[in-house]
Scaffold this motif. Structure first.
Motif, short mmCIF file in Angstrom:
data_model
loop_
_atom_site.label_atom_id
_atom_site.label_comp_id
_atom_site.label_asym_id
_atom_site.label_seq_id
_atom_site.Cartn_x
_atom_site.Cartn_y
_atom_site.Cartn_z
N UNK A 31 -8.28 10.43 -4.38
CA UNK A 31 -7.98 9.91 -3.05
C UNK A 31 -6.51 9.60 -2.84
N UNK A 32 -6.13 9.56 -1.59
CA UNK A 32 -4.92 8.87 -1.20
C UNK A 32 -5.36 7.52 -0.63
N UNK A 33 -4.54 6.52 -0.84
CA UNK A 33 -4.87 5.17 -0.37
C UNK A 33 -3.70 4.60 0.40
N UNK A 34 -4.01 3.88 1.45
CA UNK A 34 -3.00 3.35 2.34
C UNK A 34 -3.31 1.88 2.64
N UNK A 35 -2.27 1.13 2.93
CA UNK A 35 -2.41 -0.17 3.58
C UNK A 35 -1.63 -0.11 4.89
N UNK A 36 -2.33 -0.51 5.96
CA UNK A 36 -1.71 -0.64 7.27
C UNK A 36 -1.78 -2.10 7.71
N UNK A 37 -0.81 -2.50 8.52
CA UNK A 37 -0.80 -3.86 9.08
C UNK A 37 -0.88 -3.77 10.60
#
Lengths: 117, 115
Positions: A31-37
Motif C-alpha cells: 500500500x501507499x499510506x497518507x495522512x491528510x488534515x
C-alpha cells in the motif's frame, strides 16, 4: 480488500505536549499510506505520505509517521502540539487493484485533535 | 491563485430539485475526483476521471452524474435531490493516472443542504 481503522475518534492534548494519532490498515498488496488534515470548514491538505521508500516519513508542520509493516500501522506523531494543530486528521490507504489499473483510496473515519491552552 | 475551486460553496435546495456543482483545477493534473463527506465527517470517493474518462465509479445512485468537459473541469449533476444527499461534496485532483502514490489536492467543499 483494503481498510483503514483510526483507533481514536477524538484525541485531546495540552499545547506543548506530544501528539499521537493512531492508524491501522489492512491491504492485500503493497500500500501507499497518507495522512491528510482538515481544518474547520476547509478542504483536506496532505501532511505526509509513505510510498515504499523510507519507513519514517516527515511531513509538514513538524508531523511525522512511521510505517510498520509487521504491525500494519502508520501512526502520526508530533513532539509538541500547537493550538493551530486542532483539526480533523484522516489516514488513507491506497492500493493497487488486483486487476491492476485504477486504485481506490480508502479513508479512515477521522480523528479530531483537540488542543488545550 | 486557487488550485482547486468549487462553486457554489453553499447550496440549499428543496427535495426533488436538480442541481449542479462545478469544479475546476488549474494544476494541470490528469485526474479529478468527487468525494462525499457525511455529517460524521466520513469521506467516501464517488467518482474519478482521468483525462475526461471515467475510471472510478463507486456505488452511487444513478441520480448522480459526473461530467468532464475537459481535463481541468469535473462537474457533478444531481437529479431528484433527496434528504440523504445533504453533505459536503469535495472535488480533488491528482497528477497521475494510476494514482496510487499521488497526492490529492482538495477543493474547499460545497455544503449541500436538501430541505
Amino acid at each position: 480488500a483494503q481498510s483503514v481503522t483510526q483507533l481514536d475518534s477524538h484525541v485531546s492534548v495540552s499545547e506543548g505536549t506530544p501528539v499521537l494519532l493512531r492508524c491501522n490498515y489492512s491491504s492485500s498488496y503493497s500500500p501507499s499510506l497518507f495522512w491528510y488534515v482538515q481544518h474547520p470548514n476547509k478542504g483536506l491538505q496532505l501532511l505526509l505520505k509513505y510510498t515504499s521508500a523510507a519507513t519514517l516519513v516527515k511531513g509538514i508542520n513538524g508531523f511525522e509517521a512511521e510505517f510498520k509493516k509487521s504491525e500494519t500501522s502508520f501512526h502520526l506523531t508530533k513532539p509538541s502540539a500547537h493550538m493551530s494543530d486542532a483539526a480533523e486528521y484522516f489516514c488513507v490507504v491506497s492500493d493497487v487493484a488486483p486487476s491492476g489499473g485504477s486504485y481506490i483510496p480508502t479513508f479512515g473515519r477521522g480523528t479530531s485533535l483537540i488542543v488545550h491552552p | 491563485d486557487t488550485a482547486v475551486s468549487q462553486t457554489p460553496k453553499y447550496l440549499v435546495t428543496q427535495m426533488g430539485n436538480d442541481k449542479s456543482i462545478k469544479c475546476e483545477q488549474n494544476l494541470g493534473h490528469d485526474t479529478m475526483y468527487w468525494y462525499k463527506q457525511d455529517s460524521k465527517k466520513f469521506l467516501k470517493i464517488m467518482f474519478s476521471y482521468n483525462n475526461k474518462e471515467l475510471i472510478i465509479n463507486e456505488t452511487v445512485p444513478n441520480r448522480f452524474s459526473p461530467k468532464s468537459p475537459d481535463k481541468a473541469h469535473l462537474n457533478l449533476h444531481i437529479n431528484s435531490l433527496e434528504l440523504g444527499d445533504s453533505a459536503v461534496y469535495f472535488c480533488a485532483s491528482s497528477r497521475g493516472a494510476s494514482g496510487r502514490t499521488d497526492t490529492q489536492y482538495f477543493g474547499p467543499g460545497t455544503r449541500l443542504t436538501v430541505l
